[in-house]
Design a protein around this motif. Structure first.
Motif, PDB file in Angstrom:
ATOM      1  N   SER A 115       0.854  -1.177   0.000  1.00 24.80           N
ATOM      2  CA  SER A 115       0.000   0.000   0.000  1.00 24.80           C
ATOM      3  C   SER A 115       0.891   1.229   0.000  1.00 24.80           C
ATOM      4  N   TYR A 129      -2.253   1.285  13.515  1.00 22.75           N
ATOM      5  CA  TYR A 129      -1.794   2.508  12.860  1.00 22.75           C
ATOM      6  C   TYR A 129      -0.269   2.439  12.842  1.00 22.75           C
ATOM      7  N   THR A 159      -8.092  -0.443   4.399  1.00 23.30           N
ATOM      8  CA  THR A 159      -7.425   0.826   4.666  1.00 23.30           C
ATOM      9  C   THR A 159      -8.471   1.862   5.051  1.00 23.30           C
ATOM     10  N   GLN A 187      -7.613   5.006   6.450  1.00 23.34           N
ATOM     11  CA  GLN A 187      -7.083   6.310   6.065  1.00 23.34           C
ATOM     12  C   GLN A 187      -5.596   6.186   5.809  1.00 23.34           C
ATOM     13  N   GLU A 188      -5.105   6.968   4.850  1.00 23.19           N
ATOM     14  CA  GLU A 188      -3.694   6.994   4.507  1.00 23.19           C
ATOM     15  C   GLU A 188      -3.347   8.393   4.012  1.00 23.19           C
ATOM     16  N   TRP A 206      -0.666   5.435   8.125  1.00 23.88           N
ATOM     17  CA  TRP A 206      -1.668   4.490   7.622  1.00 23.88           C
ATOM     18  C   TRP A 206      -2.463   3.938   8.789  1.00 23.88           C
ATOM     19  N   GLY A 254      -5.613   1.090   9.430  1.00 26.02           N
ATOM     20  CA  GLY A 254      -6.424   0.055   8.809  1.00 26.02           C
ATOM     21  C   GLY A 254      -6.471  -1.184   9.674  1.00 26.02           C
TER      22      GLY A 254
END
Length: 474
Positions: free
Chosen positions: A82, A126, A173, A175-176, A193, A195
């Motif tokens: 990712s 995280y 995911t 949020q990134e 990141w 998720g």
């Protein structure tokens, strides 16, 4: 004479007086002015100039480049990483800096651990990656915030290309995001990141229910060890920060939200994780070279009270009731066998109930060894009742039955004392102490004790039989 016009293949040509027409030259000139059939097939029936062909050729080349880049991005995405951007056409990676080995500082924040199986655990976490920007490549910082540039602008920036290594299935995911901020007076680019997913584990439940284990989450870079190095974020802040983190006075390093873990109902979790870098963990081999890894390790010990009181203690009572047969006469074989067989059926049912508490494993646990040893103990007791009632006379049978009863009782007390000792030792150990197998498995202990007792009784019975035969002959 006035000038004459001669039409040749639909074209007008002017001839001066006295001039002659070269028919062959005229035909060649007219043929050159018209596109050939082969040229028409090349343009699919449409007319065009050389400039149009060159423009189409350039457009096709541009489309091929875009398709190759899309295929390259899809290939990287299929490997489970990712990351955003490849950094291959990186304007910032010019000069010698592109070939330098960069250090990436890593920080974890595990929010939840739950759903433990024989080979995996679900986690919500995280993680943060930090790497320093060289002075000549510093990005400008906006006056109204700490972050710069949306993630779409980072496709041309260098990135460590880090992703989950032991993930199984799809990664959710939440949020990134990427940006630049200041750490210890240095301008650092970051990637964060959030998720959740299912992480593959290599559990060893052979000590169940007195087992300890490690829950592992591993990150791996797509680059080689010559290009990037993954280390703990505490290396950025110095040894004082590590000491403060170990004392619990600082949250600079990785954090575990143990109070939020659903796993904490069944496991005692150590509050501080262990970070293993590539030097300790080992790099993963690849086609282009070894790839760096970094691993978060969460230490846990199983809470064994439930299994001790609901499985071990109940089975201990079931087998202990079998000693009631020694209060009956030796010749009351049917009554003795009724009690022992009922207890054997209860023990087998209890074994099946205990097997439902664990997933299917290719090896025996301590609980399996204890229950199977108890079933074997009842089988030995059954054989003893049959032998005493059928092979010996009254006085000899009563003597053998008495000695056998006390011997089996001593054996049963030794085994259960060992089990209680294991339980108390497991409860008293610290969570960060992973208990080694200092004791043999329960099934091995049972078989050794039963083997010694059986061998001793076999020799005793053979000697008694020989003495009886000698007395009869005399």
């Amino acid at each position: 004479m006035p000038a004459q016009r001669i039409a040749t293949n639909g074209t007008n040509r002017s001839l001066s007086p006295g001039s002659t027409v070269d028919s062959d030259d005229a035909q060649e000139e007219d043929a050159a002015r018209q596109p050939s059939t082969k040229s028409k097939r090349k343009w699919w029936g449409k007319r065009g100039s050389q400039d149009d062909f060159q423009a189409l050729h350039d457009t096709m080349q541009e489309m091929c480049k875009h398709l190759a880049e899309m295929k390259r991005q899809m290939h990287r995405g299929s490997e489970g990483y990712s990351f955003v951007g490849t950094g291959q056409n990186n304007e910032l990676d010019s000069g010698d800096t592109a070939n330098e080995k960069r250090t990436v500082y890593t920080r974890f924040h595990v929010i939840n651990l739950h759903n433990v199986t024989a080979v995996s655990v679900d986690a919500r976490l995280y993680y943060e990656l930090l790497w320093e920007l060289p002075p000549e490549k510093q990005c400008t910082r906006p006056p109204n915030g700490n972050y710069i540039d949306p993630p779409s602008d980072w496709s041309k920036e260098w990135q460590p290309q880090v992703g989950m290594d032991n993930i199984t299935g799809e990664v959710l995911t939440v949020q990134e995001w990427l940006g630049v901020e200041t750490h210890v007076g240095r301008r650092m680019a970051f990637k964060r990141w959030i998720g959740e997913g299912t992480f593959q584990q290599n559990f060893d439940f052979s000590e169940f229910p007195f087992d300890s284990t490690e829950f592992r989450i591993t990150l791996r870079s797509h680059l080689t060890t010559k290009e990037v190095e993954l280390v703990d974020i505490l290396e950025l802040h110095g040894p004082d920060a590590r000491d403060a983190w170990l004392r619990g006075d600082s949250h600079t390093g990785s954090v575990l939200r143990v109070d939020k873990f659903q796993l904490s109902h069944y496991w005692r979790i150590h509050k501080l994780p262990e970070i293993r870098d590539t030097e300790r963990l080992g790099a993963e081999p690849g086609l282009k070279g070894a790839r760096p890894r970094i691993q978060l390790v969460v230490l846990g010990k199983r809470k064994a009270q439930y299994y001790f009181y609901n499985s071990i203690l109940i089975f201990m009572i079931i087998v202990s009731l079998s000693f009631s047969v020694f209060s009956m006469p030796v010749r009351a074989l049917s009554d003795r066998l009724d009690i022992v067989m009922s207890l054997v059926l209860s023990a087998v049912a209890h074994k099946l109930l205990c097997a439902e508490q664990l997933p299917d494993l290719p090896y025996l646990t301590r609980l399996d060894g204890y229950v199977l040893g108890g079933v074997g103990f009842l089988c030995v007791l059954t054989v003893e009742c049959i032998v005493c009632a059928t092979l010996f006379e009254n006085q000899t049978a009563e003597f053998i039955d008495t000695v056998a009863g006390w011997s089996l009782l001593a054996l049963w007390l030794v085994v259960n004392g060992f089990v209680v000792f294991l339980h108390l030792q497991h409860q008293g150990q610290a969570v960060d102490t992973l208990k080694s197998r200092a004791f043999p498995p329960m099934s091995t202990l049972f078989m050794m004790c039963i083997g010694f007792v059986g061998l001793w009784w076999m020799l005793r019975l053979v000697c008694m039989y020989c003495f009886k035969r000698i007395e009869h002959l005399l």
